[in-house]
Every structure is written in structure tokens, then in C-alpha cells.
Design a protein around this motif. Structure first.
Motif, PDB file in Angstrom:
ATOM      1  N   UNK A 293       0.983  -1.376   0.744  1.00  5.69           N
ATOM      2  CA  UNK A 293       0.570  -0.112   0.060  1.00  5.69           C
ATOM      3  C   UNK A 293       0.987   1.228  -0.609  1.00  5.69           C
ATOM      4  N   UNK A 294       0.186   1.908   0.011  1.00  2.00           N
ATOM      5  CA  UNK A 294       0.547   3.832  -0.357  1.00  2.00           C
ATOM      6  C   UNK A 294       2.364   3.341   1.139  1.00  2.00           C
ATOM      7  N   UNK A 295       1.996   3.064   2.266  1.00  2.00           N
ATOM      8  CA  UNK A 295       2.446   3.699   3.674  1.00  2.00           C
ATOM      9  C   UNK A 295       4.545   2.706   2.883  1.00  2.00           C
ATOM     10  N   UNK A 296       3.796   1.147   2.471  1.00  2.00           N
ATOM     11  CA  UNK A 296       5.285   0.885   2.151  1.00  2.00           C
ATOM     12  C   UNK A 296       5.724   1.057   0.772  1.00  2.00           C
ATOM     13  N   UNK A 297       5.054   1.787   0.044  1.00  2.00           N
ATOM     14  CA  UNK A 297       5.735   2.066  -0.952  1.00  2.00           C
ATOM     15  C   UNK A 297       6.416   3.574  -0.567  1.00  2.00           C
ATOM     16  N   UNK A 298       6.498   4.615   0.566  1.00  2.00           N
ATOM     17  CA  UNK A 298       6.733   5.549   0.922  1.00  2.00           C
ATOM     18  C   UNK A 298       8.542   5.229   0.941  1.00  2.00           C
ATOM     19  N   UNK A 299       8.733   3.538   1.563  1.00  2.00           N
ATOM     20  CA  UNK A 299       9.767   4.040   1.389  1.00  2.00           C
ATOM     21  C   UNK A 299      11.128   2.799   0.825  1.00  2.00           C
ATOM     22  N   UNK A 300      10.172   2.252  -0.472  1.00  2.00           N
ATOM     23  CA  UNK A 300      11.249   1.905  -1.133  1.00  2.00           C
ATOM     24  C   UNK A 300      10.595   2.590  -3.156  1.00  2.00           C
ATOM     25  N   UNK A 301      10.741   2.938  -4.289  1.00  2.00           N
ATOM     26  CA  UNK A 301      10.076   3.384  -5.062  1.00  2.00           C
ATOM     27  C   UNK A 301       9.639   2.011  -6.101  1.00  2.00           C
ATOM     28  N   UNK A 302      10.502   0.992  -5.809  1.00  2.00           N
ATOM     29  CA  UNK A 302       9.870  -0.055  -6.273  1.00  2.00           C
ATOM     30  C   UNK A 302       9.511  -0.735  -5.516  1.00  2.00           C
ATOM     31  N   UNK A 303       8.207  -0.940  -4.723  1.00  2.00           N
ATOM     32  CA  UNK A 303       7.195  -1.211  -4.379  1.00  2.00           C
ATOM     33  C   UNK A 303       5.980  -1.576  -5.327  1.00  2.00           C
ATOM     34  N   UNK A 304       4.852  -2.346  -5.686  1.00  2.00           N
ATOM     35  CA  UNK A 304       4.407  -2.410  -6.353  1.00  2.00           C
ATOM     36  C   UNK A 304       2.947  -2.364  -5.914  1.00  2.00           C
ATOM     37  N   UNK A 305       2.367  -1.766  -6.628  1.00  2.00           N
ATOM     38  CA  UNK A 305       0.907  -1.203  -5.779  1.00  2.00           C
ATOM     39  C   UNK A 305       0.502  -1.925  -5.868  1.00  2.00           C
ATOM     40  N   UNK A 306      -0.608  -2.407  -4.186  1.00  2.00           N
ATOM     41  CA  UNK A 306      -1.039  -3.872  -4.477  1.00  2.00           C
ATOM     42  C   UNK A 306      -2.658  -4.493  -4.476  1.00  2.00           C
ATOM     43  N   UNK A 307      -3.057  -4.972  -5.512  1.00  2.00           N
ATOM     44  CA  UNK A 307      -4.496  -5.069  -5.760  1.00  2.00           C
ATOM     45  C   UNK A 307      -5.110  -5.852  -5.254  1.00  2.00           C
ATOM     46  N   UNK A 308      -6.151  -6.003  -5.639  1.00  2.00           N
ATOM     47  CA  UNK A 308      -6.769  -7.128  -5.017  1.00  2.00           C
ATOM     48  C   UNK A 308      -6.776  -8.553  -5.198  1.00  2.00           C
ATOM     49  N   UNK A 309      -6.421  -8.585  -6.545  1.00  2.00           N
ATOM     50  CA  UNK A 309      -5.478 -10.239  -6.799  1.00  2.00           C
ATOM     51  C   UNK A 309      -4.192 -10.324  -5.707  1.00  2.00           C
ATOM     52  N   UNK A 310      -3.471  -9.266  -5.604  1.00  2.00           N
ATOM     53  CA  UNK A 310      -2.810  -9.754  -4.459  1.00  2.00           C
ATOM     54  C   UNK A 310      -2.718 -10.399  -3.148  1.00  2.00           C
TER      55      UNK A 310
END
Length: 418
Positions: A293-310
Motif C-alpha cells: 500500500x502507500x505506506x510501504x511504497x513511501x519507503x521504496x520506489x520499487x514497491x508495486x501497488x497492491x491489488x485485490x489479486x495480490x
């Protein structure tokens, strides 16, 4: 009936004959067979490795993914582990004949419920040729004959292991047909096994969701469902963060291609600001792709946005779904929605919160301040395991010797009539 179906049913009849013999075999003889099996696997290791190398080469040529090849591959260490698991089963108490409960009724009848073998157990499984040895050991110790139908990708490995085990079983005077491997070159052998009602007493599928669903919906023989592992680790507001970091890393990366590996991590917002700057880099250092989610993405630009499928996915790879939750209740609700009922874990220093978690989460295994990788028969003192059941009837969680028995009521009277 096709020739292959006829072959499977003939094998099942031989298994039933072997199972009849095994019902009354004493523990000492069964243990001798298990030790002979373990010794033979080690002594004839080169035969197994040669067969396995051909299977691995074939899998690579077919474009099989790395995590599947990891399950398929054997080496000297994994063969030694197979042998050790078999010896551990030999060291365990024999469940056959155990009195589950007993009493003398007011009318003088003596009632005892005793553990007895199931009979003929069919295994349908993918990859992982170590299952051939594990299933054979557990079934034999519990007095059952086993029909092994592995995947075509591991066909040479399974056939080699089964032949070695059969020779070992016969060497102590037990019927070799206590262990049989079925032809895996054609899907119809699995279908025939699932339709062998009256010859086979139980079928256990072990593999991916597709295989398990096929067996559950198509089998005419009773099934114990082993489920997929959409496994979560929840880091609570009261967690020891050093401990949480190690548990998440171990749960996710110690081995990724197994059903007890973590697939999602949930972090309470109260500790997110302190934990995420440590957790995200640590996961990335081990080549984990974070679907966050956005909180994890804020710490690394390589974080992929999580979807329902994830949230729904059992990755079996270096991928991890991750989010920050607002409360304990949100974490439990997320787990209830997406869990496959395999293993769920909490990291917390609060005994009250740990108890709430174990009561609220419906899973075959719940870990408190421990890695999800401990959902394993060997790790829990059962020796080898035949699979991890996620259903609720008869067996749930890692299935060892006890789970491979059923019961008989023995009622003893003195001329009693009703």
C-alpha cells in the motif's frame, strides 16, 4: 475401462491385500521396515539422483518456473532428510491399537474405541518427490498400504524412490505392494484412482489449488483436502520489532516454494513508522518484490501497488503483499477475508492480544511469536508428514501417524442381549 484404469484398479486390489496383512503386523516389524527403507534410500542415493537429474532437465526444457523446480530438485542433503524423517517415524509410538476412550457401562458391557488403520490410502501430488518417501513411511507405520500417483514431471524420481522402498519393505518379510507408484504419464491414472471406490479408502491431494480442487470435486473416494497457503504475519502494536523483523524475513524467505511460507504481512499503524524503514530494505535486500500500500511504497520506489489479486494470491515466490492496518480488528478482518485457513501468525508482547488472535483466527495452525515455517510435521515432532489439512473433518493441520488411522468400537460382553 481403459488399460491404464484397469492397471490402477489391479494395483488397488494388490494394495488392499497388502493392507489386510499390515493390519496385524506388530510395531517391531513395521519399524524394521522403516529403518530398512531409510537405509536403502541413502545407500541407493545415486540411483535417485540420476533419475531426479533427468526430471529436472526435463522441467527446465519445458520452461517450468524456478519455484517448481526447487520443489522437484533433490540433492544429497534432501535425500538424507528423507531418510531422517523415516527414522523419526520409526521412533514414534505406534497409534494402532491405542485406546481413544473406554468405559464399563452400567449393564456390564466393556466399551473401547481403538485406533485402527484406514486401509488403502491414495496420494495424488505434484513435484516434491520427497513426498513419496514421507507418505510411504507414515502410511506403513499406521498399518496402511499406499498408492502413490505423483506428477509426470517427477515421474522418474518417484519411480526410483518407490522401487527402492518396495525392495526394503520386502526385505523384512512384508508385502512389497504396501508401497506402489502409479504411472503418471497419463492423467487417466489419477482419474482411475479417484474412482476406485471400494478399493481405495481415502485419497489425499497435495499440490496447487487446481489439483486440489479437481480431486475434491471429482473424487468418488473420500478426500482429505490439503489446502493452499495464503499465509499472513500480523505485526501488532505491542510487538517486539526486532523479533517481528526476523519472523517476517524467515516466514517469507527461508524457503519460498512451500505452503507455509508467508504471502502477506500486516503491520499495525502504531509501529509502522518505526518498523517499515527497517523491514522494507531488509526484504528488498533478499530480493523480495513487495506488493504494498502507500505506506510501504513511501519507503521504496520499487514497491508495486497492491491489488485485490495480490491479497488473494499464494505466490510461492519472492513476492509479498503488504499493508498497514489501523487496528487489531482490521488485521483480523483482512485475514478472515483472504486466508486459506492454513497458517496465520501474530507478533506481540501482549498475552491478551495473542489470546484474542488465536480465538478469532480460523486456521489449521496459529503461530504466536514464531515463524509460519513451523507448520510442518517434522518441526512439530511428528516425524515426516503426509500433508497439511485445511479442512475440519477427521484431520486438520500437519497429518502424521494418528491422522492416518480411524477407529473401531470394540464392545465386550458376557452373554449380554438387548
Amino acid at each position: 475401462m481403459t488399460d491404464l484404469s484397469s492397471h490402477v484398479h489391479d494395483a488397488a486390489r494388490r494394495s488392499r491385500s497388502a493392507a489386510t496383512t499390515l493390519r496385524s503386523v506388530p510395531r517391531a516389524t513395521k519399524d524394521a521396515a522403516l529403518h530398512a527403507m531409510a537405509d536403502a534410500v541413502v545407500e541407493r542415493r545415486d540411483e535417485i539422483l540420476a533419475a531426479n537429474a533427468l526430471d529436472v532437465d526435463g522441467a527446465r526444457a519445458a520452461g517450468t518456473s524456478d519455484h517448481i523446480i526447487d520443489r522437484l530438485r533433490l540433492d544429497a542433503d534432501r535425500i538424507s532428510q528423507m531418510a531422517d524423517g523415516t527414522r523419526e517415524v520409526a521412533a514414534l509410538a505406534d497409534p494402532v491399537g491405542e485406546v481413544v476412550r473406554g468405559s464399563t457401562l452400567a449393564n456390564g458391557l466393556l466399551v473401547r474405541q481403538l485406533r485402527v488403520p484406514i486401509g488403502v490410502v491414495g496420494m495424488i501430488y505434484e513435484g516434491r518427490p520427497n513426498v513419496t518417501a514421507d507418505a510411504a513411511a507414515i502410511c506403513l507405520k499406521a498399518g496402511n498400504a499406499v498408492l502413490l500417483r505423483g506428477s509426470g514431471s517427477a515421474g522418474r524420481s518417484n519411480a526410483a524412490i518407490a522401487e527402492i522402498l518396495r525392495d526394503a519393505v520386502a526385505s523384512v518379510g512384508l508385502p512389497a505392494d504396501a508401497v506402489q507408484a502409479l504411472d503418471a504419464s497419463d492423467r487417466s491414472s489419477a482419474t482411475a484412482l479417484m474412482r476406485a471406490r471400494g478399493l481405495v479408502d481415502l485419497v489425499i491431494p497435495r499440490g496447487g489449488a487446481g489439483l486440489i480442487q479437481t480431486v475434491v470435486t471429482q473424487s468418488q473416494v473420500p478426500v482429505i483436502e490439503t489446502g493452499t497457503g495464503n499465509v499472513h504475519v500480523y505485526v501488532d502494536a505491542d510487538a517486539d520489532l526486532d523479533m517481528a523483523l526476523e519472523i517476517v524475513l524467515n516466514s517469507k524467505t527461508q524457503r519460498t516454494s512451500v505452503c507455509n511460507a508467508a504471502e502477506s504481512v500486516l503491520v499495525h499503524k502504531a509501529v509502522a513508522d518505526e518498523l517499515l524503514p527497517r523491514l522494507v530494505p531488509a526484504l528488498r535486500a533478499r530480493d523480495v518484490t513487495i506488493h504494498g500500500d502507500a505506506a510501504f511504497a513511501a519507503h521504496d520506489e520499487a514497491v508495486v501497488a497492491a491489488t485485490e489479486e495480490d491479497w488473494e494470491t499464494e505466490y510461492l515466490s519472492l513476492d509479498l503483499a503488504a499493508r498497514v492496518v489501523d487496528s487489531f480488528g482490521d488485521a483480523v478482518e483482512h485475514i478472515r477475508r483472504y486466508s486459506s485457513g492454513h497458517t496465520e501468525a501474530i507478533v506481540t508482547r501482549s498475552l491478551a492480544t495473542a489470546q484474542r488472535f488465536t480465538e478469532a483466527v480460523d486456521a489449521a495452525a496459529v503461530m504466536v511469536n514464531a515463524s509460519t515455517r513451523f507448520t510442518d510435521g517434522g518441526e512439530l515432532g511428528m516425524g515426516a508428514e503426509i500433508g497439511i489439512s485445511t479442512q475440519k473433518l477427521h484431520a486438520r493441520g500437519p497429518m502424521g501417524l494418528t491422522e492416518m488411522t480411524t477407529t473401531t468400537y470394540v464392545v465386550t460382553g458376557d452373554g449380554h442381549v438387548r
